[in-house]
Design an enzyme around this catalytic site. Sequence first.
Site, PDB file in Angstrom:
ATOM      1  N   GLY A 236      29.316  -0.206   6.510  1.00 34.17           N
ATOM      2  CA  GLY A 236      30.754  -0.117   6.800  1.00 34.17           C
ATOM      3  C   GLY A 236      31.009   0.475   8.160  1.00 34.17           C
ATOM      4  O   GLY A 236      30.109   0.608   8.975  1.00 34.17           O
ATOM      5  N   ASN A 237      32.240   0.821   8.400  1.00 33.42           N
ATOM      6  CA  ASN A 237      32.582   1.467   9.673  1.00 33.42           C
ATOM      7  C   ASN A 237      33.676   2.500   9.425  1.00 33.42           C
ATOM      8  O   ASN A 237      34.192   2.616   8.318  1.00 33.42           O
ATOM      9  CB  ASN A 237      33.008   0.427  10.715  1.00 33.42           C
ATOM     10  N   ARG A 238      34.035   3.234  10.471  1.00 38.96           N
ATOM     11  CA  ARG A 238      34.904   4.398  10.288  1.00 38.96           C
ATOM     12  C   ARG A 238      36.388   4.092  10.401  1.00 38.96           C
ATOM     13  O   ARG A 238      37.208   4.999  10.439  1.00 38.96           O
ATOM     14  CB  ARG A 238      34.524   5.476  11.302  1.00 38.96           C
ATOM     15  N   SER A 239      36.775   2.833  10.468  1.00 36.69           N
ATOM     16  CA  SER A 239      38.193   2.536  10.649  1.00 36.69           C
ATOM     17  C   SER A 239      39.006   2.984   9.427  1.00 36.69           C
ATOM     18  O   SER A 239      38.666   2.655   8.287  1.00 36.69           O
ATOM     19  CB  SER A 239      38.372   1.032  10.861  1.00 36.69           C
ATOM     20  N   ALA A 303      38.690  -3.570  11.698  1.00 37.31           N
ATOM     21  CA  ALA A 303      37.333  -3.543  12.232  1.00 37.31           C
ATOM     22  C   ALA A 303      36.486  -4.381  11.278  1.00 37.31           C
ATOM     23  O   ALA A 303      36.165  -3.943  10.167  1.00 37.31           O
ATOM     24  CB  ALA A 303      36.831  -2.115  12.297  1.00 37.31           C
TER      25      ALA A 303
END
Length: 445
Positions: A236-239, A303
Site C-alpha cells: 500500500g501507500n501512505r495516502s 495514489a
Amino acid sequence: MGRILLGVSGGIAAYKAVELVRLAGRSGHSVRVILTPAGERFVGRATFEGITGAPVLADTFELDPSRGAFPGEATPDHEPIAHLELAERCDVLAVVPASANVLARLALGLADDLLSTTALAATAPLVLAPAMNDRMWDHPATRSNVAALEARGAVIVAPGTGSLASRGEWGAGRLAEPEEILAALERAMGGAGARDAAPGALAAVPAYAPRSLDGLRVLVTAGGTREPIDAVRYVGNRSSGRMGLALAEEAAGRGAEVTIVAANVGLDAPSGVRVVAVETAAELERATRLRFTEADVLLMAAAVADFRPGAPEASKIAKAGRDGLTLELVPTVDVLGSLAAERRPGQTVVGFAAEHGEGGLDRAREKLARKGLDAIVLNDVAAPGIGFESGDNEVTVVTPSEARVVARAPKHEIAAAVLDAVESLRGGVDGAASAAPDPRPEPLR
Ligand code: CTP
C-alpha cells in the site's frame, strides 16, 4: 445574495457553524453572528469576526460597531438598537446549532438574552438546526417545543443519526452538515435573498445562489490502493485521501454533482457527495471507468499502485520454514492515462504527481504530455510537513501553458486553487460545460 443573521448557541457542534459561515460567504451571502453565552464558550468571537468581516454580538447591552449593518452595507449614521436593526435587515434568521435550551426558549417566546430578543423581533424566516444528545432530542419536552416552532413556520433542519459528541454515543441528534443547512437557508430566503433586485422582480430570482460548477459532474479519486500479497497483507501507500476529499467538498460547494471513488479512505466524506469504496487498483479502475463516461471533470487524486503482487496467496503466508520472501510485482493499468486517451470532447482530466525533490517540475510536465492531461497537480513529497497524512499541502498546478505555484496552505485552499484552474481551463465560470472547447493538449511524441 442574502443577509444571514446567525445565532450560535452552546454545543460541541458550534464548530460546524464556522464552516457554515465560510460556505455562506463563499456563496456570496453576508453574515452577522450572534453568540449566546454558552455558544461563546465553544467558539470565540475572533473566529466568526475573521470569517464574516463583521463584529459578533453576544450581549444585549453592548454597542454594535456596525450599528446593525451587514458586511457590504453602509453603517447607519445614527445609533440604532443593534439587534432590532439586524432583525429588521436580515433575510433569514438561523440558529446553528440550536441547543435544547434555545429551542425551549424560542418556543416559549422568552426574551432574556440577545438571541431570543432578536428572534422575537425578527419577521424573516427562522431556520433552526438542532444538535444535542439523542436522549435530549427524543425527550417529549423537546419534541413538543420543535412541534410548536414548526407550527409557527420555523424550518427545522433535522439532525442526523451518527456518532455524537460524547464518547462512544451514537444516535439521532448530530447537527446536519453545513452544506445541507446552507441549502435550507437559501431555500428559506428564496427571492428575498436578492436585495438589489427591483421591487416586483423577486419571483424571477432563483431560490439558491448560482454557483460556478452548477450542473457539472465531477469524479474524484481519493486515497491509496492496497494490492494483496496474501489473505491479510498488502502493498500500500501512505495516502490518507484528505486531498481528494477536499477536492470533492470544494467541487460540491461550487454546485457540482460529485462522486468519489475512495480507495481505503478512513475519513468521513463530505455530505452530499456519492462515495464508491474500493481497495485495489483494479477495483479503482473498474469503478472510475464506469463513471467516467458520465463525468465532465476527472480529478485523479488517488495514489494508485503502479505495481501489484503478480500471484497473491489466497491464504496467509506462514513464516515458518522460510528465510526470506520474494514478491514478484507486475504493472497495473495506468487508469489516468488510459481514461485520458479515451475521453470525449468537453471532458477535463486532471492528474496528480507526487514527485521527490529536484527535477519534479520537468517530470510533471513530461507526465502531463505523455498522459494527455489538461493539468497535473505536482507536489513534492520530499518537502517536510506537507503531503500524505498532513492537513497542509503545497503544489504547482501545471497546465500546457503555465505552472502556477500554490504556496503552502490547508488542503481545502489547495483544492480551491485546483478547482479555479479547472474552471479557467473549461473557459469560464458560468455554463462551463457547454462553453468548453476540446481541451486535449497535443500529445508530445
Ligand atoms: N495513476 C493512475 N493509475 C496508476 C498509477 C497512477 O491513474 N496505475 C494516476 C494517479 O492517480 C495520479 C497520476 O497517475 O493522478 C500519477 O502518475 P504516475 O505516473 O503514477 O506518477 P507517480 O506514481 O506520482 O510517480 P512515478 O513517476 O514514480 O510513476
